[in-house]
Design an enzyme around this catalytic site. Structure first.
Site, PDB file in Angstrom:
ATOM      1  N   LYS A  36      32.739  50.794  38.971  1.00 33.06           N
ATOM      2  CA  LYS A  36      31.710  50.539  39.984  1.00 33.06           C
ATOM      3  C   LYS A  36      32.222  49.483  40.957  1.00 33.06           C
ATOM      4  O   LYS A  36      32.307  48.308  40.638  1.00 33.06           O
ATOM      5  CB  LYS A  36      30.403  50.035  39.374  1.00 33.06           C
ATOM      6  CG  LYS A  36      29.267  50.140  40.413  1.00 33.06           C
ATOM      7  CD  LYS A  36      28.130  49.186  40.198  1.00 33.06           C
ATOM      8  CE  LYS A  36      28.366  47.806  40.712  1.00 33.06           C
ATOM      9  NZ  LYS A  36      28.520  47.703  42.187  1.00 33.06           N
ATOM     10  N   GLY A  95      34.479  38.566  39.359  1.00 41.27           N
ATOM     11  CA  GLY A  95      33.366  38.186  40.223  1.00 41.27           C
ATOM     12  C   GLY A  95      32.847  36.809  39.866  1.00 41.27           C
ATOM     13  O   GLY A  95      33.603  35.967  39.369  1.00 41.27           O
ATOM     14  N   SER A  96      31.562  36.592  40.080  1.00 36.02           N
ATOM     15  CA  SER A  96      31.004  35.248  39.912  1.00 36.02           C
ATOM     16  C   SER A  96      30.721  34.940  38.435  1.00 36.02           C
ATOM     17  O   SER A  96      30.432  35.843  37.652  1.00 36.02           O
ATOM     18  CB  SER A  96      29.708  35.128  40.711  1.00 36.02           C
ATOM     19  OG  SER A  96      28.741  36.009  40.183  1.00 36.02           O
ATOM     20  N   GLY A 136      29.190  37.301  35.517  1.00 41.69           N
ATOM     21  CA  GLY A 136      30.032  37.436  34.318  1.00 41.69           C
ATOM     22  C   GLY A 136      29.232  37.216  33.048  1.00 41.69           C
ATOM     23  O   GLY A 136      29.378  37.941  32.061  1.00 41.69           O
ATOM     24  N   GLU A 147      37.294  37.691  34.834  1.00 42.12           N
ATOM     25  CA  GLU A 147      38.043  36.888  35.814  1.00 42.12           C
ATOM     26  C   GLU A 147      37.004  36.336  36.782  1.00 42.12           C
ATOM     27  O   GLU A 147      36.446  37.064  37.596  1.00 42.12           O
ATOM     28  CB  GLU A 147      39.075  37.778  36.503  1.00 42.12           C
ATOM     29  CG  GLU A 147      40.170  36.985  37.146  1.00 42.12           C
ATOM     30  CD  GLU A 147      39.862  36.634  38.582  1.00 42.12           C
ATOM     31  OE1 GLU A 147      39.147  35.613  38.794  1.00 42.12           O
ATOM     32  OE2 GLU A 147      40.303  37.353  39.483  1.00 42.12           O
ATOM     33  N   CYS A 196      39.641  34.578  44.631  1.00 40.96           N
ATOM     34  CA  CYS A 196      39.352  33.867  43.380  1.00 40.96           C
ATOM     35  C   CYS A 196      40.332  32.734  43.166  1.00 40.96           C
ATOM     36  O   CYS A 196      39.978  31.674  42.672  1.00 40.96           O
ATOM     37  CB  CYS A 196      39.382  34.833  42.211  1.00 40.96           C
ATOM     38  SG  CYS A 196      40.751  35.982  42.257  1.00 40.96           S
ATOM     39  N   GLU A 218      32.713  26.657  43.535  1.00 39.63           N
ATOM     40  CA  GLU A 218      33.459  27.615  44.331  1.00 39.63           C
ATOM     41  C   GLU A 218      32.670  27.875  45.620  1.00 39.63           C
ATOM     42  O   GLU A 218      31.496  28.225  45.583  1.00 39.63           O
ATOM     43  CB  GLU A 218      33.608  28.916  43.527  1.00 39.63           C
ATOM     44  CG  GLU A 218      34.555  29.905  44.158  1.00 39.63           C
ATOM     45  CD  GLU A 218      34.834  31.102  43.254  1.00 39.63           C
ATOM     46  OE1 GLU A 218      33.871  31.716  42.755  1.00 39.63           O
ATOM     47  OE2 GLU A 218      36.022  31.421  43.055  1.00 39.63           O
TER      48      GLU A 218
HETATM   49  P1  NAI Z   1      28.974  39.211  42.001  1.00 38.67           P
HETATM   50  O1  NAI Z   1      29.800  38.624  40.937  1.00 38.67           O
HETATM   51  O2  NAI Z   1      27.492  39.295  41.755  1.00 38.67           O
HETATM   52  O3  NAI Z   1      29.493  40.691  42.374  1.00 38.67           O
HETATM   53  C1  NAI Z   1      30.696  41.264  41.900  1.00 38.67           C
HETATM   54  C2  NAI Z   1      30.436  42.651  41.336  1.00 38.67           C
HETATM   55  O4  NAI Z   1      29.490  42.586  40.270  1.00 38.67           O
HETATM   56  C3  NAI Z   1      29.854  43.661  42.323  1.00 38.67           C
HETATM   57  O5  NAI Z   1      30.432  44.945  42.077  1.00 38.67           O
HETATM   58  C4  NAI Z   1      28.393  43.683  41.968  1.00 38.67           C
HETATM   59  O6  NAI Z   1      27.751  44.881  42.321  1.00 38.67           O
HETATM   60  C5  NAI Z   1      28.445  43.529  40.469  1.00 38.67           C
HETATM   61  N1  NAI Z   1      27.216  43.009  39.840  1.00 38.67           N
HETATM   62  C6  NAI Z   1      26.306  42.145  40.367  1.00 38.67           C
HETATM   63  N2  NAI Z   1      25.323  41.895  39.487  1.00 38.67           N
HETATM   64  C7  NAI Z   1      25.590  42.619  38.371  1.00 38.67           C
HETATM   65  C8  NAI Z   1      24.955  42.777  37.095  1.00 38.67           C
HETATM   66  N3  NAI Z   1      23.831  42.136  36.776  1.00 38.67           N
HETATM   67  N4  NAI Z   1      25.531  43.591  36.174  1.00 38.67           N
HETATM   68  C9  NAI Z   1      26.696  44.226  36.457  1.00 38.67           C
HETATM   69  N5  NAI Z   1      27.331  44.121  37.638  1.00 38.67           N
HETATM   70  C10 NAI Z   1      26.799  43.334  38.590  1.00 38.67           C
HETATM   71  O7  NAI Z   1      29.279  38.355  43.315  1.00 38.67           O
HETATM   72  P2  NAI Z   1      28.447  38.216  44.684  1.00 38.67           P
HETATM   73  O8  NAI Z   1      27.009  37.963  44.393  1.00 38.67           O
HETATM   74  O9  NAI Z   1      28.786  39.339  45.559  1.00 38.67           O
HETATM   75  O10 NAI Z   1      29.091  36.864  45.279  1.00 38.67           O
HETATM   76  C11 NAI Z   1      28.585  35.593  44.919  1.00 38.67           C
HETATM   77  C12 NAI Z   1      29.695  34.611  44.606  1.00 38.67           C
HETATM   78  O11 NAI Z   1      30.499  35.100  43.559  1.00 38.67           O
HETATM   79  C13 NAI Z   1      30.700  34.350  45.730  1.00 38.67           C
HETATM   80  O12 NAI Z   1      30.235  33.396  46.636  1.00 38.67           O
HETATM   81  C14 NAI Z   1      31.897  33.865  44.976  1.00 38.67           C
HETATM   82  O13 NAI Z   1      31.801  32.489  44.714  1.00 38.67           O
HETATM   83  C15 NAI Z   1      31.822  34.623  43.681  1.00 38.67           C
HETATM   84  N6  NAI Z   1      32.753  35.781  43.667  1.00 38.67           N
HETATM   85  C16 NAI Z   1      33.957  35.610  43.080  1.00 38.67           C
HETATM   86  C17 NAI Z   1      34.893  36.626  43.100  1.00 38.67           C
HETATM   87  C18 NAI Z   1      36.232  36.448  42.480  1.00 38.67           C
HETATM   88  O14 NAI Z   1      37.168  37.151  42.832  1.00 38.67           O
HETATM   89  N7  NAI Z   1      36.373  35.560  41.543  1.00 38.67           N
HETATM   90  C19 NAI Z   1      34.624  37.908  43.769  1.00 38.67           C
HETATM   91  C20 NAI Z   1      33.290  38.015  44.334  1.00 38.67           C
HETATM   92  C21 NAI Z   1      32.419  36.969  44.281  1.00 38.67           C
END
Ligand code: NAI
Ligand code: MG
Length: 491
Positions: A185, A238-239, A243, A260, A294, A393
């Site tokens: 996804k 992701g966040s 996570g 990660e 990240c 972050e």
């Molecule tokens: P997020 O971590 O919520 O989104 C990343 C992925 O997780 C997306 O595919 C999203 O659809 C999915 N996701 C969201 N909620 C979920 C759930 N409950 N169950 C399963 N999957 C889910 O990140 P978001 O809200 O887009 O960004 C917020 C903050 O996260 C950013 O400001 C940044 O600090 C951090 N982030 C870090 C990343 C990294 O590479 N370490 C990448 C993206 C965001």
């Protein structure tokens, strides 16, 4: 490739999910608008998957795993499929770079860099497939004991929006190399290249059902996927907050995870460092992808005797940085969406209000559409290590500088956050290079260099809140498989 392609690619296209080798809409028929962060305008759409869509995709992956041929195929043949995928990504490189660039807002040059990175993953894992093997273990007299590396089964890959092509490739490469099947996804903000890669995977001969893609919101499709009882392993980037939610969901089925979760990565500049060599690297480590990385080098620790000099040189470089539309290919593009733009701008404003000095600011190109999500680069000096911008972050083009005195204080500052993903150490002193590299709590340490996301061969992952498990390189193949021990009693 001209800028034209990245301005028009996929215009008006209604993208489909890929399940069991077929293009499918969401069962509900609901769709999500796809927009370009450069101007905030809608140019395409993706299906909005719900629970039933997730179930259909997971059933397809489970069938493909249980009925074969993928998981039982000779490793060399799986490798050839991945190698053909590498060749197809190369062949369609211009289109993929343009698609990624338009969908995420990243400068086209970064989109091309991401295509190169993705190619390398498929190439590397295509070649690695048949080079991983188990052990024979000295055991009791009359016995032979050996180990095999076996796939987990159905792997769920939940991908973020910052480097979809590359992060997808490191998941797909390692998971498929070991004989798993996949349901991926991608993020709702950046799903297009994932859909294209899954189409190319079919063309490369990866059987239907082995690599399924569902698109949709995290709270719906993502949550249903990570909680599905037929998912055997979950890998997520992701966040930290998301996570935690994903780990809790996977825990209801007692399944394993790789997490990660980003960082607050320091670069430590000692007074004896080659400062001219360090400067462009320090800037790039935070400006690359608009700081939405990240492993962004978001903290620079500078030894006091050179603090003023390094800060002034960084300020001069920061003041020249320009953000603009992806196809203008400037220093950085817009941020991914309005929420991220507000988050970053809010953190910058709060830091200014708290009295943290701004040493320099870049600019937004005057031709950049006002409807885009632009944030100019900001450089903060003499930051209090306890400040929010020093601890959390930001995920934007915001760099914080910290003066320090001596090695002990440098290590304490470097380790003084909840995160531990990457670190950079700049010094000519060989003994200090080793001491500091060993004492910094980070999954990767670069000495006299810094690779934000670079090096597909290099094991990558975090300590502390940055997560657990390792991706990239050979090591990812262990995360994407489990050891089976077989004992023969032959008397
Ligand atoms: P997020 O971590 O919520 O989104 C990343 C992925 O997780 C997306 O595919 C999203 O659809 C999915 N996701 C969201 N909620 C979920 C759930 N409950 N169950 C399963 N999957 C889910 O990140 P978001 O809200 O887009 O960004 C917020 C903050 O996260 C950013 O400001 C940044 O600090 C951090 N982030 C870090 C990343 C990294 O590479 N370490 C990448 C993206 C965001
Ligand atoms: Mg988008």
């Amino acid at each position: 490739m001209g800028t034209h392609l990245s301005r028009t690619v996929a215009e008006g296209r209604a993208f489909m999910q890929l399940v069991d080798g077929r293009q499918v809409d969401a069962l509900s028929g609901e769709r999500i608008d796809v927009l370009s962060p450069s101007d905030g305008k809608v140019f395409a759409s993706i299906p909005a998957a719900g629970k039933a869509d997730v179930d259909r995709a997971v059933q397809s992956a489970a069938r493909a795993f249980n009925e074969g041929p993928w998981s039982r195929m000779p490793a060399v043949e799986r490798g050839r499929c991945l190698t053909r995928l590498f060749q197809l990504v190369e062949k369609h490189g211009d289109e993929l770079a343009a698609l990624e660039s338009r969908d995420t807002g990243k400068p086209i040059r970064q989109g091309k860099g991401d295509v190169t990175g993705a190619m390398r993953y498929y190439e590397f894992y295509g070649g690695a497939c048949d080079k991983i093997h188990g052990d024979t273990i000295p055991f009791l007299d009359g016995y032979t004991a050996l180990t095999l590396r076996e796939p987990h089964g159905v792997v769920a890959g939940i991908i973020p929006w910052n480097y979809p092509l590359q992060i997808l490739a490191r998941v797909v490469g390692a998971a498929l190399a070991m004989g798993n099947t996949l349901v991926v996804k991608p993020a709702e903000d950046a799903s297009l290249t994932t859909i294209r890669i899954a189409e190319l995977a079919l063309e490369a001969g990866i059987p239907a059902g082995v690599f399924n893609v569902i698109t949709g919101y995290g709270r719906d499709a993502g949550a249903a996927l990570s909680a599905h009882p037929l998912i055997d392993y979950v890998t997520f980037t992701g966040s930290p907050l998301t996570g935690t939610a994903i780990q809790q969901a996977a825990a209801t089925n007692n399944r394993g995870v790789t997490m990660e979760l980003g960082g607050k990565s320091p670069q430590i500049v000692f007074a004896d460092a080659d400062i001219e060599a360090a400067l462009p690297v320090l800037v790039n480590a935070i400006i690359q992808n608009g700081g939405q990385t990240c492993s962004a080098g978001s903290r620079v620790l500078i030894e006091k005797p050179v603090y003023e000099r390094v800060a002034a040189a960084l300020a001069e470089r920061f003041s020249r940085l320009v953000a603009g539309p992806h196809d203008a290919d400037l220093d950085l593009g817009p941020l991914i969406n309005s929420r991220q733009k507000e988050k970053v701008a809010g953190m910058v404003a709060a830091a200014e209000e708290a009295g943290i000095p701004v040493l320099a600011r870049g600019s937004i190109h005057p031709d950049a559409p006002a409807s885009g999500y632009y944030q100019e680069p900001v450089l903060f000096g003499s930051v209090d290590p306890a400040a929010t911008i020093a601890q959390e972050e930001i995920f934007g083009p915001v760099l914080s500088l910290f003066p320090f005195e001596g090695e002990e204080q440098a290590i304490k500052l470097a380790n003084g956050t909840d995160f531990g993903l990457v670190a950079g150490v700049w010094t000519k002193d060989g003994g200090r290079q080793h001491r500091v590299a060993k004492r910094v709590r980070a999954g990767q340490v670069f000495v006299n260099g810094y690779g934000a996301g670079g090096g597909i061969e290099l094991p990558f992952g975090g300590f502390k809140k940055s997560g657990h498990g390792r991706e990239k390189g050979f090591e990812a193949l262990y995360d994407m498989s489990a050891t089976k021990t077989i004992v023969f009693n032959h008397g």
